[in-house]
Write an enzyme that holds these catalytic residues in place. Structure first.
Site, mmCIF file in Angstrom:
data_model
loop_
_atom_site.group_PDB
_atom_site.id
_atom_site.type_symbol
_atom_site.label_atom_id
_atom_site.label_comp_id
_atom_site.label_asym_id
_atom_site.label_seq_id
_atom_site.Cartn_x
_atom_site.Cartn_y
_atom_site.Cartn_z
ATOM 1 N N GLU A 1 16.022 -16.950 -4.219
ATOM 2 C CA GLU A 1 15.394 -15.771 -3.611
ATOM 3 C C GLU A 1 13.900 -16.033 -3.406
ATOM 4 O OE1 GLU A 1 16.823 -13.132 -6.664
ATOM 5 O OE2 GLU A 1 15.062 -13.580 -7.883
ATOM 6 N N GLY B 1 10.246 -15.956 -1.695
ATOM 7 C CA GLY B 1 9.428 -15.110 -0.838
ATOM 8 C C GLY B 1 8.345 -15.973 -0.229
ATOM 9 N N TYR C 1 -5.786 -12.768 -7.880
ATOM 10 C CA TYR C 1 -5.189 -13.944 -8.523
ATOM 11 C C TYR C 1 -6.111 -15.159 -8.498
ATOM 12 C CZ TYR C 1 -0.737 -11.547 -7.398
ATOM 13 O OH TYR C 1 0.295 -10.665 -7.271
ATOM 14 N N CYS D 1 -17.167 -1.820 -1.009
ATOM 15 C CA CYS D 1 -18.224 -1.608 -1.999
ATOM 16 C C CYS D 1 -17.691 -1.940 -3.375
ATOM 17 C CB CYS D 1 -18.755 -0.191 -1.891
ATOM 18 S SG CYS D 1 -19.673 -0.016 -0.362
ATOM 19 N N TYR E 1 2.466 -11.732 0.381
ATOM 20 C CA TYR E 1 1.673 -10.900 -0.538
ATOM 21 C C TYR E 1 0.291 -10.600 0.018
ATOM 22 C CZ TYR E 1 5.495 -12.497 -3.389
ATOM 23 O OH TYR E 1 6.751 -12.778 -3.845
#
Ligand SMILES: *Cc1c(COP(=O)(O)O)cnc(C)c1O
Length: 410
Positions: free
Chosen positions: A268, A270, A311, A337, A365
């Site tokens: 699976e 992505g 990340y 900001c 993502y």
């Protein structure tokens, strides 16, 4: 995206022209890269019965889902809303796996009623499931093999402190629940995290899954999750799919022999399927020289592409307007900001205000993590298929932003 005669192109279309046509900031996806990645995976596992379920949380635009359906993929979903998007995009319920985490049992019931495969990752939910359905509804079980995968603890989900999956050390309890309710276990699943480079991690996990599988006589499939690494920096190495494909297929086929029937090997992915297919385009609003750095301030920020800040992800940046200019060192920052730095000290062809920058690896993502922070609008998405650009989501409008607001009467 490729550089042809000093101009960036996607399937022969000028990237500058796409930015003119659809406006910026803009997400653009190249369907030929999606197809290439899907076919690479299929080829790597061609010696076994493999099914690739696209993990749609990476990029869930329904047009992209339609494209995956046409390629022959199944779908991996993590919420009931993703299940709905999948069904609306043409997937049959039986082609969808629903792998939620910490959702209510009511949501699991909804998924069962929609007819999709349910993957359970918690003993409490498994017990409720057994109580509600007994042996009537087959189920997949997500195990946590506790192997440490991935270089980044924020995206590693198989370790001992992880909230995901049912610990392999809880097998005795798991088996008692299965037996007590005569639960029909049709699949076992593991997903150890993202950005896995070492194929041995997969093989280690696979052995644990094979060992556990012996206790379940009615299996149809084993699902090895995902976490394939893709190159982000120029020169980055990626998961060696060819090596993994041949080693895992051999072990899988041998396991099926001893198990007594051919099972389906599932994945699976992505990121592997869509990350490299996307670029994000944004113009430089301002250049700002400080005592410390030369900043390029762009018309976007962590509201549209949060991976660098969330990340520490590296997204390669190029100047689409001036690919051949002399490179200089820039720190590329957003307009939010909040500290939202896309990249420190990047070597980019000399930038003038108004130039168009492209951020690589913007397929996975990126849009799906976009928000309305600072009351900004989300950008449109374009999918290029067979040399044609399709607008697959409009730019948000101010009306979208205030939709559903109930004003006070004062
Ligand atoms: C996020 C997720 C995936 C996809 O991971 P990638 O790193 O994008 O390939 C697969 N399976 C499950 C259960 C997930 O939560």
């Amino acid at each position: 995206m490729e550089l042809v005669n000093q101009g960036y192109q996607i399937q022969g279309l000028s990237v500058l022209a796409l930015a003119e046509q659809f406006g910026t900031p803009l997400y653009v996806y190249d369907s030929s890269v999606i197809q290439r990645q899907y076919e690479r995976m299929q080829k790597a596992f061609s010696s076994t019965r493999v099914k690739i379920n696209y993990a749609c949380k990476a990029l869930s635009n329904p047009a992209v889902l339609q494209f995956f359906r046409k390629l022959g993929a199944g779908l991996d979903t993590v919420s009931i809303q993703e299940v709905r998007l999948g069904l609306m995009s043409g997937f049959l319920a039986e082609e969808i796996v629903y792998t939620p985490n910490c959702v209510s049992f009511e949501e699991v019931i909804e998924a069962v009623e929609l007819g999709v495969h349910v993957n359970i990752d918690n003993l409490s939910i498994l017990e409720q499931f057994g109580h509600a359905y007994g042996s009537r509804v087959p189920v997949c079980i997500r195990l946590n093999p506790h192997i440490m995968a991935g270089g980044n603890s924020k995206i590693s989900v198989g370790h001992i402190d992880s909230k995901f999956g049912i610990s392999i050390y809880q097998m005795p309890h798991l088996l008692r629940i299965v037996e007590a309710h005569s639960i029909h276990v049709e699949g076992l699943h593991m997903h150890t995290g993202s950005d896995i480079l070492d194929t041995d991690v997969f093989l280690q996990g696979a052995e644990i899954l094979f060992e556990a599988a012996v206790s379940f006589p009615h299996l149809q499939f084993l699902d090895f999750g995902s976490g394939f690494k893709v190159p982000y920096k120029p020169g980055d190495i990626e998961t060696d799919l060819h090596e993994l494909g041949s080693k895992l297929s051999d072990r899988f086929n041998a396991f099926c022999q001893s198990y007594g029937k051919p099972l389906t090997l599932m994945f699976e992915p992505g990121k592997y399927l869509v990350s490299e297919a996307g670029i994000f385009l944004a113009r430089v609003n301002v250049l700002k020289q400080t005592t410390a750095a030369l900043f390029a301030g762009v018309e976007t920020g962590l509201n549209h592409l949060i991976r660098p800040m969330f990340y520490d992800a590296y997204h390669h940046i190029v100047n689409v307007s001036r690919p051949e200019a002399q490179p200089r060192i820039y720190t590329v920052v957003g307009y939010i900001c909040e500290t939202d730095t896309f990249g420190w000290n990047r070597k980019i062809s000399e930038i003038a205000e108004g130039d168009l920058l492209a951020f690589y690896n913007a397929g996975a993502y990126c849009y799906t993590m976009a928000s309305n922070y600072n009351a900004r609008l989300r950008p449109p998405e374009v999918l290029v298929i067979d040399g044609q650009a399709h607008l697959i989501r409009e730019r948000e409008s101010f009306e979208d932003l205030i939709k559903g607001v109930k004003w006070l009467q004062m």
